[in-house]
Structures are given as C-alpha cells and as structure tokens.
Design a protein around this motif. Structure first.
Motif, PDB file in Angstrom:
ATOM      1  N   GLU A   9       0.781  -1.195  -0.001  1.00  0.00           N
ATOM      2  CA  GLU A   9      -0.013   0.041   0.152  1.00  0.00           C
ATOM      3  C   GLU A   9       1.089   1.223   0.035  1.00  0.00           C
ATOM      4  O   GLU A   9       0.677   2.328  -0.670  1.00  0.00           O
ATOM      5  CB  GLU A   9      -0.894   0.024   1.345  1.00  0.00           C
ATOM      6  N   ALA A  10       1.915   1.263   0.967  1.00  0.00           N
ATOM      7  CA  ALA A  10       2.770   2.397   0.894  1.00  0.00           C
ATOM      8  C   ALA A  10       3.472   2.605  -0.355  1.00  0.00           C
ATOM      9  O   ALA A  10       3.612   3.748  -0.815  1.00  0.00           O
ATOM     10  CB  ALA A  10       3.817   2.065   2.005  1.00  0.00           C
ATOM     11  N   LEU A  11       4.002   1.390  -1.165  1.00  0.00           N
ATOM     12  CA  LEU A  11       4.482   1.681  -2.404  1.00  0.00           C
ATOM     13  C   LEU A  11       3.727   2.367  -3.176  1.00  0.00           C
ATOM     14  O   LEU A  11       4.148   2.995  -4.239  1.00  0.00           O
ATOM     15  CB  LEU A  11       4.985   0.062  -2.880  1.00  0.00           C
ATOM     16  N   MET A  12       2.469   1.920  -3.640  1.00  0.00           N
ATOM     17  CA  MET A  12       1.507   2.367  -4.369  1.00  0.00           C
ATOM     18  C   MET A  12       1.180   4.006  -4.194  1.00  0.00           C
ATOM     19  O   MET A  12       0.903   4.655  -5.077  1.00  0.00           O
ATOM     20  CB  MET A  12       0.078   1.533  -4.222  1.00  0.00           C
ATOM     21  N   THR A  13       1.258   4.154  -2.779  1.00  0.00           N
ATOM     22  CA  THR A  13       1.080   5.736  -2.477  1.00  0.00           C
ATOM     23  C   THR A  13       2.171   6.570  -2.976  1.00  0.00           C
ATOM     24  O   THR A  13       1.892   7.510  -3.644  1.00  0.00           O
ATOM     25  CB  THR A  13       0.940   5.767  -0.736  1.00  0.00           C
ATOM     26  N   LYS A  14       3.512   6.114  -2.720  1.00  0.00           N
ATOM     27  CA  LYS A  14       4.601   6.580  -3.070  1.00  0.00           C
ATOM     28  C   LYS A  14       4.737   6.773  -4.598  1.00  0.00           C
ATOM     29  O   LYS A  14       4.991   7.834  -5.062  1.00  0.00           O
ATOM     30  CB  LYS A  14       5.763   5.811  -2.687  1.00  0.00           C
ATOM     31  N   GLU A  15       4.349   5.714  -5.319  1.00  0.00           N
ATOM     32  CA  GLU A  15       4.387   6.047  -6.973  1.00  0.00           C
ATOM     33  C   GLU A  15       3.162   6.390  -7.425  1.00  0.00           C
ATOM     34  O   GLU A  15       3.112   6.473  -8.760  1.00  0.00           O
ATOM     35  CB  GLU A  15       4.588   4.208  -7.384  1.00  0.00           C
ATOM     36  N   ASN A  16       2.222   6.867  -6.555  1.00  0.00           N
ATOM     37  CA  ASN A  16       1.221   7.547  -7.111  1.00  0.00           C
ATOM     38  C   ASN A  16       0.166   6.971  -8.064  1.00  0.00           C
ATOM     39  O   ASN A  16      -0.485   7.301  -8.899  1.00  0.00           O
ATOM     40  CB  ASN A  16       1.747   8.925  -7.925  1.00  0.00           C
ATOM     41  N   TYR A  17       0.073   5.546  -7.687  1.00  0.00           N
ATOM     42  CA  TYR A  17      -1.062   4.768  -8.470  1.00  0.00           C
ATOM     43  C   TYR A  17      -1.935   4.599  -7.344  1.00  0.00           C
ATOM     44  O   TYR A  17      -2.038   4.674  -6.247  1.00  0.00           O
ATOM     45  CB  TYR A  17      -0.349   3.380  -8.858  1.00  0.00           C
ATOM     46  N   LYS A  18      -3.180   4.259  -8.046  1.00  0.00           N
ATOM     47  CA  LYS A  18      -4.708   4.246  -7.406  1.00  0.00           C
ATOM     48  C   LYS A  18      -4.513   3.107  -6.462  1.00  0.00           C
ATOM     49  O   LYS A  18      -4.121   1.881  -6.710  1.00  0.00           O
ATOM     50  CB  LYS A  18      -5.640   4.135  -8.307  1.00  0.00           C
ATOM     51  N   ILE A  19      -5.069   3.372  -5.230  1.00  0.00           N
ATOM     52  CA  ILE A  19      -5.734   2.214  -4.308  1.00  0.00           C
ATOM     53  C   ILE A  19      -7.069   2.484  -4.356  1.00  0.00           C
ATOM     54  O   ILE A  19      -7.522   3.402  -3.828  1.00  0.00           O
ATOM     55  CB  ILE A  19      -4.687   2.593  -2.727  1.00  0.00           C
ATOM     56  N   LEU A  20      -7.844   1.289  -4.568  1.00  0.00           N
ATOM     57  CA  LEU A  20      -9.059   1.508  -4.671  1.00  0.00           C
ATOM     58  C   LEU A  20      -9.808   0.967  -3.142  1.00  0.00           C
ATOM     59  O   LEU A  20     -10.774   1.689  -2.726  1.00  0.00           O
ATOM     60  CB  LEU A  20      -9.829   0.348  -5.598  1.00  0.00           C
ATOM     61  N   THR A  21      -9.223   0.270  -2.431  1.00  0.00           N
ATOM     62  CA  THR A  21      -9.670  -0.255  -1.179  1.00  0.00           C
ATOM     63  C   THR A  21      -8.445  -0.075  -0.198  1.00  0.00           C
ATOM     64  O   THR A  21      -7.461  -1.018  -0.431  1.00  0.00           O
ATOM     65  CB  THR A  21     -10.363  -1.612  -0.847  1.00  0.00           C
ATOM     66  N   PRO A  22      -8.125   0.843   0.549  1.00  0.00           N
ATOM     67  CA  PRO A  22      -6.887   0.761   1.376  1.00  0.00           C
ATOM     68  C   PRO A  22      -7.107  -0.480   2.353  1.00  0.00           C
ATOM     69  O   PRO A  22      -8.198  -0.917   2.494  1.00  0.00           O
ATOM     70  CB  PRO A  22      -6.996   2.077   2.315  1.00  0.00           C
ATOM     71  N   LEU A  23      -6.077  -0.913   2.974  1.00  0.00           N
ATOM     72  CA  LEU A  23      -5.919  -2.029   3.783  1.00  0.00           C
ATOM     73  C   LEU A  23      -7.108  -2.197   4.789  1.00  0.00           C
ATOM     74  O   LEU A  23      -7.343  -1.228   5.448  1.00  0.00           O
ATOM     75  CB  LEU A  23      -4.540  -2.133   4.573  1.00  0.00           C
ATOM     76  N   VAL A  24      -7.846  -3.319   4.759  1.00  0.00           N
ATOM     77  CA  VAL A  24      -8.957  -3.634   5.301  1.00  0.00           C
ATOM     78  C   VAL A  24      -9.101  -5.028   5.725  1.00  0.00           C
ATOM     79  O   VAL A  24      -8.582  -5.797   5.223  1.00  0.00           O
ATOM     80  CB  VAL A  24     -10.675  -3.176   4.629  1.00  0.00           C
ATOM     81  N   SER A  25      -9.685  -5.155   6.876  1.00  0.00           N
ATOM     82  CA  SER A  25      -9.937  -6.409   7.484  1.00  0.00           C
ATOM     83  C   SER A  25     -11.635  -6.907   7.136  1.00  0.00           C
ATOM     84  O   SER A  25     -12.288  -6.109   7.348  1.00  0.00           O
ATOM     85  CB  SER A  25      -9.844  -6.716   8.861  1.00  0.00           C
ATOM     86  N   LEU A  26     -11.698  -8.067   6.547  1.00  0.00           N
ATOM     87  CA  LEU A  26     -13.045  -8.371   6.210  1.00  0.00           C
ATOM     88  C   LEU A  26     -13.105  -9.901   7.209  1.00  0.00           C
ATOM     89  O   LEU A  26     -12.389 -10.676   7.095  1.00  0.00           O
ATOM     90  CB  LEU A  26     -13.032  -9.069   4.667  1.00  0.00           C
ATOM     91  N   ASP A  27     -14.349  -9.621   7.854  1.00  0.00           N
ATOM     92  CA  ASP A  27     -14.588 -10.643   8.786  1.00  0.00           C
ATOM     93  C   ASP A  27     -15.779 -11.636   7.984  1.00  0.00           C
ATOM     94  O   ASP A  27     -16.600 -11.192   7.305  1.00  0.00           O
ATOM     95  CB  ASP A  27     -15.616 -10.342  10.002  1.00  0.00           C
ATOM     96  N   THR A  28     -15.613 -12.904   8.028  1.00  0.00           N
ATOM     97  CA  THR A  28     -16.515 -13.973   7.543  1.00  0.00           C
ATOM     98  C   THR A  28     -16.918 -14.679   8.980  1.00  0.00           C
ATOM     99  O   THR A  28     -16.017 -15.275   9.614  1.00  0.00           O
ATOM    100  CB  THR A  28     -15.956 -14.806   6.561  1.00  0.00           C
ATOM    101  N   PRO A  29     -17.961 -14.454   9.206  1.00  0.00           N
ATOM    102  CA  PRO A  29     -18.456 -15.147  10.458  1.00  0.00           C
ATOM    103  C   PRO A  29     -18.137 -16.694  10.549  1.00  0.00           C
ATOM    104  O   PRO A  29     -18.493 -17.375   9.646  1.00  0.00           O
ATOM    105  CB  PRO A  29     -20.032 -14.991  10.391  1.00  0.00           C
ATOM    106  N   GLY A  30     -17.491 -17.116  11.798  1.00  0.00           N
ATOM    107  CA  GLY A  30     -16.975 -18.606  11.858  1.00  0.00           C
ATOM    108  C   GLY A  30     -15.852 -18.865  11.281  1.00  0.00           C
ATOM    109  O   GLY A  30     -15.496 -20.122  11.179  1.00  0.00           O
ATOM    110  N   LYS A  31     -15.356 -17.878  10.380  1.00  0.00           N
ATOM    111  CA  LYS A  31     -14.086 -18.413   9.660  1.00  0.00           C
ATOM    112  C   LYS A  31     -12.889 -17.136   9.745  1.00  0.00           C
ATOM    113  O   LYS A  31     -13.212 -16.399  10.703  1.00  0.00           O
ATOM    114  CB  LYS A  31     -14.356 -18.330   8.011  1.00  0.00           C
ATOM    115  N   ALA A  32     -11.875 -17.583   9.208  1.00  0.00           N
ATOM    116  CA  ALA A  32     -10.823 -16.461   9.510  1.00  0.00           C
ATOM    117  C   ALA A  32     -11.047 -15.149   8.973  1.00  0.00           C
ATOM    118  O   ALA A  32     -11.696 -14.862   7.808  1.00  0.00           O
ATOM    119  CB  ALA A  32      -9.424 -16.894   8.670  1.00  0.00           C
ATOM    120  N   THR A  33     -10.529 -14.160   9.654  1.00  0.00           N
ATOM    121  CA  THR A  33     -10.617 -12.523   9.198  1.00  0.00           C
ATOM    122  C   THR A  33      -9.544 -12.503   8.263  1.00  0.00           C
ATOM    123  O   THR A  33      -8.390 -12.674   8.670  1.00  0.00           O
ATOM    124  CB  THR A  33     -10.591 -11.666  10.380  1.00  0.00           C
ATOM    125  N   VAL A  34      -9.701 -11.903   7.055  1.00  0.00           N
ATOM    126  CA  VAL A  34      -8.406 -11.791   6.031  1.00  0.00           C
ATOM    127  C   VAL A  34      -8.482 -10.203   5.869  1.00  0.00           C
ATOM    128  O   VAL A  34      -9.306  -9.396   6.074  1.00  0.00           O
ATOM    129  CB  VAL A  34      -8.899 -12.511   4.713  1.00  0.00           C
TER     130      VAL A  34
END
Length: 299
Positions: A216-241
C-alpha cells in the motif's frame, strides 16, 4: 520474497447462475469449492458496486491452495452486465473440456492448432488447449488488455514483483508470473483505451500479510490508485482476512490478500455443490420479475 506471492482467482460477475454453473461444472469439468450467500454488499466490493443480496461461488479444478480458480459473483437483481474489452480470456488445458463441449453442443470455435475458443455465459472468453489435462492445475494463463505495454509491464513486474517470463513484440504481449508453476498473467497491448464495461473483473493474489502495508505504501509513493486501503474482512465463523485493492495503469482491479488467513478461509467445503444447487432452486428472482412484468436490471 516474491516467490511467496501467488495467483489465486479471477472474479467474474454472472447474470445467469444456472447456465453459468452448467458451463463450469459440465463443460469445463471444474468442481464447486465453496458457495456463500450474503444479504448485503461486500466492504471490499467483491460483488461490484451493489449493496443488495448476492452470492459468491468458487470453482476450480482443485483446492485454492494450489489451483487458480474462478470466483463467480451473482447479484440477485442484475440479469446482465455489459462486457468491455478488458478481459481477453482464460486459457486451460483439457481435452476433456473440449469433448464435454462437443457432447453438450456448446459452441466451440477452432482458433489455432489444438486450440478452441468457448464462451461462458455473459460472453467471457475461455481458450481450451486440446491436450490431456495435466496432474497439476490445468489453468495456464489469464489475458488482460492494456493500452501501454511498457508502462503496464513496469507496474506488474517492478512494483508488484512478477517475473517477465516472455515478451512477444510481434503479438504485442508480455507473459508474467510469480513462479513457473502458477497461472500466468498475459498483458496484451490493444493500442487503445481499455473499457471495463459493467462486467469488469478483478484478479486476486496473496502475499504474506506483513507485506500488505508495504504494498500500500509503495503504491501511494508511486502515485498509483488504491481502490480499497488495507481493510480486514470478517467472515462469520471463519478466518478474518486482510486485503488491499489496487488499480493498475488501465484500471484493472487487483486484490492482494494476506496469505495465512486466506489459506484458512479458502478451505474446500464438501457441501459447496449442494449449497449452490439449493440457492439456485430457492432463487425466485426470475419468477418475481416475470410475474411483475419487469426485466431484471442490466448493469
């Protein structure tokens, strides 16, 4: 470091779930790896810019740990999507798929020596190499359109760390991959603007989760688009990615997910097939639209 990154899947939006299931299961011969139903849209927009009920079905020739698979997203209210020129095809090796298509009367076009073009519902192109299916993953490459090949090659190789496997000046293509044994990415210079339509896909890769903030930091530095910054996604009963979603110079969506949690999340579900069949049987959206004399939305 980059050898720890791997190609995971391509996301297709599908308007007709039952025809699509027939194509992947009966024509290509893939298995349903897992199926999930969601009541509302995804925080990482996995299903596109929609916030209603949707489903996700993972299909492939084997487990996601060592196979490149397809993620089929279905939005209940949307019957069709407009194809752009962005996704140019997925190539897989299986003479079984070729004979399945012939047996089922699924249109095949011979486009080269032992090479056939077949269309998935929605118009997505698949190329079938008419040779015995290998013991490892039959999926060989995904081809995406680009408008400036040197710029895109720089992005995918220098910034994302893929190795250039081959360049073909004549065909205007570059083939890249993280390792020789994985599904490759082919970039094809179309010499014009890349149009993503409303069907626009997304390609997913994994990397050790501690690399995500650096990416994420590299893309910010190189001025490329980040559509969704680092986010945690919960799936109930499963791993959070954790995921970061990027856009390449032509706006192709690229999802990077933390590998460790994803391996837990992506375990094959033996009831996936039954869950998909049940969801299709219970999906009365077509009947509802017909009864109210309405058409499903075209995105």
């Amino acid at each position: 470091i980059m050898a720890l990154r791997r190609a995971l899947h391509f996301v297709f939006k599908v308007g007709d779930r039952s025809k699509t299931a027939t194509f992947y299961r009966d024509v290509l011969g893939m298995k349903i790896l897992r199926h999930e139903e969601f009541e509302e849209g995804c925080r990482a927009t996995c299903n596109g810019p929609y916030d209603g009920k949707w489903s996700k079905t993972m299909v492939g020739f084997g487990p996601e740990d060592d196979h490149f698979v397809a993620e089929l997203t279905y939005n209940y209210g949307v019957g069709e999507y407009r194809l752009g020129n962005d996704f140019l095809g997925l190539t897989l090796q299986s003479s079984q798929a070729v004979s399945n298509a012939k047996r089922l009367g699924w249109p095949l076009t011979e486009v080269g020596e032992a090479l056939y073009l077949v269309e998935a519902p929605g118009g997505y192109h698949f190329y079938l190499v008419d040779k015995d299916q290998p013991h490892n993953d039959p999926v060989q490459k995904v081809c995406l359109a680009v408008s400036d090949l040197p710029k895109s090659t720089h992005y995918w190789s220098s910034l994302l760390g893929m190795k250039v496997m081959e360049r073909n000046e004549e065909k205007k293509t570059v083939l890249l991959g993280f390792t020789d044994t994985q599904c490759k990415l082919e970039l094809y210079n179309i010499g014009g603007t890349v149009d993503h339509g409303t069907a626009f896909g997304r390609i997913a890769f994994s990397c050790p989760h501690k690399q995500l903030p650096d990416l994420e930091a590299l893309m910010t530095k190189e001025n490329y688009k980040i559509l969704t910054p680092l986010v945690s996604l919960d799936t109930p009963g499963k791993a959070t990615v954790e995921v970061v979603i990027l856009a390449d110079p032509d706006g192709h969506e690229i999802c990077f997910v933390g590998d460790e949690a994803f391996r837990q999340l992506s375990q094959m579900d033996p009831s996936g097939n039954a869950l998909l069949d049940k969801a299709m049987a219970e999906d009365k959206s077509d009947e509802w639209f017909a009864k109210h004399n309405k058409q499903k939305a075209s995105a």
